[in-house]
Design a protein around this motif. Structure first.
Motif, PDB file in Angstrom:
ATOM      1  N   ARG A 168      -3.390 -12.072  -5.435  1.00  0.00           N
ATOM      2  CA  ARG A 168      -3.909 -11.604  -4.145  1.00  0.00           C
ATOM      3  C   ARG A 168      -4.565 -10.239  -4.286  1.00  0.00           C
ATOM      4  O   ARG A 168      -5.649 -10.001  -3.741  1.00  0.00           O
ATOM      5  CB  ARG A 168      -2.778 -11.541  -3.113  1.00  0.00           C
ATOM      6  N   ARG A 169      -3.907  -9.332  -5.008  1.00  0.00           N
ATOM      7  CA  ARG A 169      -4.479  -7.992  -5.170  1.00  0.00           C
ATOM      8  C   ARG A 169      -5.800  -8.044  -5.932  1.00  0.00           C
ATOM      9  O   ARG A 169      -6.752  -7.329  -5.588  1.00  0.00           O
ATOM     10  CB  ARG A 169      -3.476  -7.075  -5.879  1.00  0.00           C
ATOM     11  N   MET A 170      -5.876  -8.881  -6.964  1.00  0.00           N
ATOM     12  CA  MET A 170      -7.122  -8.983  -7.725  1.00  0.00           C
ATOM     13  C   MET A 170      -8.237  -9.581  -6.878  1.00  0.00           C
ATOM     14  O   MET A 170      -9.396  -9.158  -6.965  1.00  0.00           O
ATOM     15  CB  MET A 170      -6.894  -9.802  -8.997  1.00  0.00           C
ATOM     16  N   PHE A 211     -11.978 -10.959   2.929  1.00  0.00           N
ATOM     17  CA  PHE A 211     -12.217  -9.572   2.518  1.00  0.00           C
ATOM     18  C   PHE A 211     -13.697  -9.326   2.235  1.00  0.00           C
ATOM     19  O   PHE A 211     -14.461 -10.221   2.017  1.00  0.00           O
ATOM     20  CB  PHE A 211     -11.384  -9.248   1.272  1.00  0.00           C
ATOM     21  N   ALA A 239       0.859  -1.186   0.000  1.00  0.00           N
ATOM     22  CA  ALA A 239       0.000   0.000   0.000  1.00  0.00           C
ATOM     23  C   ALA A 239       0.893   1.232   0.000  1.00  0.00           C
ATOM     24  O   ALA A 239       2.027   1.191   0.489  1.00  0.00           O
ATOM     25  CB  ALA A 239      -0.915   0.017   1.226  1.00  0.00           C
ATOM     26  N   GLU A 264      -8.458  -9.305  -3.626  1.00  0.00           N
ATOM     27  CA  GLU A 264      -8.805  -8.296  -2.623  1.00  0.00           C
ATOM     28  C   GLU A 264      -9.639  -7.159  -3.206  1.00  0.00           C
ATOM     29  O   GLU A 264     -10.508  -6.606  -2.528  1.00  0.00           O
ATOM     30  CB  GLU A 264      -7.521  -7.712  -2.017  1.00  0.00           C
ATOM     31  N   GLN A 265      -9.383  -6.807  -4.467  1.00  0.00           N
ATOM     32  CA  GLN A 265      -9.932  -5.567  -5.020  1.00  0.00           C
ATOM     33  C   GLN A 265     -11.024  -5.757  -6.060  1.00  0.00           C
ATOM     34  O   GLN A 265     -11.644  -4.774  -6.475  1.00  0.00           O
ATOM     35  CB  GLN A 265      -8.784  -4.749  -5.631  1.00  0.00           C
ATOM     36  N   THR A 266     -11.268  -6.998  -6.516  1.00  0.00           N
ATOM     37  CA  THR A 266     -12.271  -7.221  -7.556  1.00  0.00           C
ATOM     38  C   THR A 266     -13.169  -8.399  -7.185  1.00  0.00           C
ATOM     39  O   THR A 266     -12.882  -9.148  -6.245  1.00  0.00           O
ATOM     40  CB  THR A 266     -11.616  -7.521  -8.922  1.00  0.00           C
ATOM     41  N   ASP A 267     -14.241  -8.546  -7.963  1.00  0.00           N
ATOM     42  CA  ASP A 267     -15.140  -9.692  -7.813  1.00  0.00           C
ATOM     43  C   ASP A 267     -14.997 -10.660  -8.984  1.00  0.00           C
ATOM     44  O   ASP A 267     -15.884 -11.481  -9.234  1.00  0.00           O
ATOM     45  CB  ASP A 267     -16.599  -9.207  -7.728  1.00  0.00           C
ATOM     46  N   ARG A 269     -10.165 -15.195  -0.322  1.00  0.00           N
ATOM     47  CA  ARG A 269     -11.214 -14.227  -0.677  1.00  0.00           C
ATOM     48  C   ARG A 269     -12.174 -14.007   0.484  1.00  0.00           C
ATOM     49  O   ARG A 269     -12.673 -12.888   0.683  1.00  0.00           O
ATOM     50  CB  ARG A 269     -11.961 -14.705  -1.920  1.00  0.00           C
ATOM     51  N   SER A 278       3.489   3.050  -3.995  1.00  0.00           N
ATOM     52  CA  SER A 278       2.852   1.737  -4.131  1.00  0.00           C
ATOM     53  C   SER A 278       3.185   0.786  -2.990  1.00  0.00           C
ATOM     54  O   SER A 278       2.426  -0.127  -2.691  1.00  0.00           O
ATOM     55  CB  SER A 278       3.263   1.082  -5.457  1.00  0.00           C
TER      56      SER A 278
END
Length: 253
Positions: A209-211, A253, A19, A213-216, A250, A75
């Motif tokens: 992991r980022r995808m 989150f 982050a 955490e941040q997307t469905d 998943r 970042s």
């Protein structure tokens, strides 16, 4: 951020997520830190002079009490931090009066990845955490001088960061490095503490992991977008390095 206090509060273990950040550490504890992901930004070590940094995975940093560190990144990157109280540090860490860091600490990186896996467990095993933390402390005594990697090496890391979703070959990466495959394999492993293949899997794992955490997005799509040949390959990487399935990850989150 995940945090665990160990050995009667003599150690504090923290897993810092990828982050953006701007932080000044007052250095009230002795600290050991291991980069799990490449980080780029600006920092100032025990001074007001800010300089750019490009810290590679597998760098082990030992910062004693009294050395203030300012660090800023747009970042960030996943980072394992272990804080030790004064008495424990005097008993178990080398005596230094400045920040010491070194590249390619494969053992330290291995224990940091083990600690990450243990900390992500919904019910962390305290004994296993303390064992791994002490093993990481032991690596501080085998640090070597920091060497700035050649620009050709950072070009390889840039290539992996931009093309991790593609089927990269050792031949392609060695060509970017400017040497033959054997020389590249040796230099990369020595500098990072991971083989090129293991590093590529870690980059793909972090992207997945980022995808998650941040997307469905469906997990099958995420696997392909992250560069895994199949969803089952992504699942194997999650179980090996995070001790959970992508679905279990998943659910956090």
């Amino acid at each position: 951020m995940l945090s665990q206090r160990l050995l009667g509060d003599r150690l504090c273990l923290q897993l810092l997520p990828r982050a953006a950040y701007s932080a000044r550490d007052p250095a009230q504890w002795h600290t050991l830190g291991v980069t799990l992901e490449r980080q780029q930004g600006v920092h100032a070590i025990d001074s007001d002079r800010r300089v750019d940094f490009d810290t590679l995975p597998g760098v082990l940093a030992h910062t004693p009490v009294g050395v203030e560190v300012f660090s800023e990144s747009d970042s960030g990157g996943e980072y394992l931090l272990l804080r030790l109280d004064e008495q424990f540090a005097r008993q178990h860490l080398p005596s230094v009066n400045h920040r010491v860091q070194s590249l390619g600490q494969s053992q330290a990186l291995g224990w940091a990845r083990t600690l990450r896996r243990l900390m992500l467990d919904p019910q962390p095993d305290g004994l296993a955490l303390e064992h791994a933390a002490l093993q990481l402390v032991g690596q501080a005594s085998v640090q070597s001088d920091y060497r700035t990697p050649p620009k050709a090496f950072t070009r390889v890391l840039d290539q992996i960061a931009e093309q991790f979703h593609l089927p990269l070959s050792l031949e392609q990466l060695a060509a970017t490095y400017g040497h033959n495959e054997l020389r590249f394999l040796r230099d990369f492993t020595r500098t990072i503490g991971l083989t090129p293949h293991a590093y590529l899997i870690e980059v793909r794992l972090q992207a997945a992991r980022r995808m998650i955490e941040q997307t469905d997005l469906p997990l099958a799509n995420i696997a392909l977008d992250a560069g895994f040949a199949h969803q089952s390959h992504m699942g194997s990487a999650f179980r090996k390095h995070l001790a959970m399935t992508p679905s279990q990850y998943r659910s956090r989150f």
